[in-house]
Scaffold this motif. Structure first.
Motif, short mmCIF file in Angstrom:
data_model
loop_
_atom_site.label_atom_id
_atom_site.label_comp_id
_atom_site.label_asym_id
_atom_site.label_seq_id
_atom_site.Cartn_x
_atom_site.Cartn_y
_atom_site.Cartn_z
N ALA A 159 66.56 45.78 -17.11
CA ALA A 159 66.99 46.21 -15.78
C ALA A 159 67.54 47.64 -15.78
O ALA A 159 67.57 48.30 -14.74
N PRO B 49 61.64 40.99 -18.59
CA PRO B 49 62.92 40.37 -18.93
C PRO B 49 64.08 41.06 -18.23
O PRO B 49 64.05 42.27 -18.02
N PRO B 50 65.10 40.33 -17.86
CA PRO B 50 66.26 40.95 -17.19
C PRO B 50 66.95 42.00 -18.05
O PRO B 50 67.65 42.87 -17.53
N GLU B 51 66.76 41.95 -19.36
CA GLU B 51 67.38 42.93 -20.27
C GLU B 51 66.83 44.35 -20.06
O GLU B 51 67.41 45.32 -20.57
#
Length: 310
Positions: A246, A242-244
């Protein structure tokens, strides 16, 4: 603890212009095991050869047990036992004779009981009447150590001591080195087998291109420069991160069944707990956790690569 070896501004240059050592400063404490690591040509053997007064420095000072290696060569050399990389002994001489003769070279009186103890400690007593040419490579290496210990030195240099010996003999030598330290002998070890340093050393020095890059307590070094890898085995595989996530140094492994997180040991608690909370917030469950500490070899390779990139 008092320093038994003090090195200040040590340099060595050759007529060709090559600088083997570039202003090395180093103190070695009495009774410690110090591991000197570095790639081929880094300056390890040159430094040992100078300390043992076999090579003359271009500049700087070295004292061993209070004796300057130039002004008081005999006093310095008498305090040192050296096990070189090369097996340089009379192949037709008997084991017990070569060890006894080495003791006499330093003016020590005959001591059959001490020579016997050294040979027994090195598992050489049964071979004492054998000619050195009859021994295996590992046993010849043991004879070199016995010769170096024959005059009861306060400092023992081991230059690649386990090169060419099998794993069993290597373990035996590690045990012997530990026992020698218990008697108060200071041991300086150069090795390509970084697990030797990790197993035995109190402190580690890393040298490259003639410069001492760092000297550090082994445990502190691994805590300061080491990394840990956390493997999170997921309850259900995911297709992509998930981009969370990053903000974390994470990677998806094992066909989406595992998240791998690389983190600094100094940020262990906050980083790991924050990541696990974040996974929970994202609804990503996990069934198992596993961590792996970076090895001294990882740290050494990283340091050398950093210097090349600089």
């Amino acid at each position: 603890m008092a320093s038994i070896i003090e090195i200040k501004g040590l340099t060595k240059s050759y007529a060709s212009g090559f600088q083997a050592l570039k202003g090395v400063d180093l103190n070695i404490e009495e009774g410690e095991i110090f591991a000197l690591l570095g790639p081929n040509g880094a300056g390890k053997t040159t430094m040992i050869s100078i300390i043992c007064a076999n090579v003359r420095p271009s500049g700087g000072t070295v004292t061993v047990a209070g004796h300057d290696i130039i002004r008081d060569y005999r006093g310095a050399r008498a305090a040192i036992g050296l096990v070189p990389q090369e097996l340089n002994t009379d192949q037709f001489e008997r084991v017990i004779d070569t060890v006894t003769f080495s003791r006499g070279l330093f003016g020590k009186p005959r001591n059959d009981a001490y020579v016997e103890k050294v040979l027994r400690d090195l598992s050489l007593w049964d071979k004492r009447h054998n000619k050195i040419r009859e021994l295996s490579g590992g046993m010849k290496r043991r004879v070199m150590i016995a010769k170096a210990l024959s005059h009861e030195p306060r400092v023992l240099f081991l230059d690649e001591p386990t090169a060419g010996v099998d794993v069993e003999l290597r373990r035996d030598m590690w045990k012997l080195i530990g026992e020698l330290r218990q008697t108060g002998v200071t041991i300086i070890l150069t090795t390509h087998y970084i697990e030797e340093a990790e197993e035995m050393a109190d402190r580690v020095g890393v040298i490259n291109h003639g410069q001492l890059m760092l000297v550090e307590d082994k445990t502190a070094l691994m805590e300061k420069l080491g990394k840990k890898t956390l493997s999170i085995m997921l309850a259900e595989p995911i297709e992509a991160l998930p981009p969370e996530l990053a903000d974390w140094d994470v990677a998806l492994k094992a066909e989406g069944q595992e998240i791998e997180y690389l983190f600094d040991t100094r940020a262990e608690r906050t980083g790991v707990s924050s990541l696990l909370r974040k996974l929970g917030d994202l609804g990503i469950g996990y069934k198992d956790l596993n961590t792996r500490q970076s090895s001294l070899e990882d740290i050494f390779v990283s340091l050398v690569h950093q210097e090349k990139a600089a």
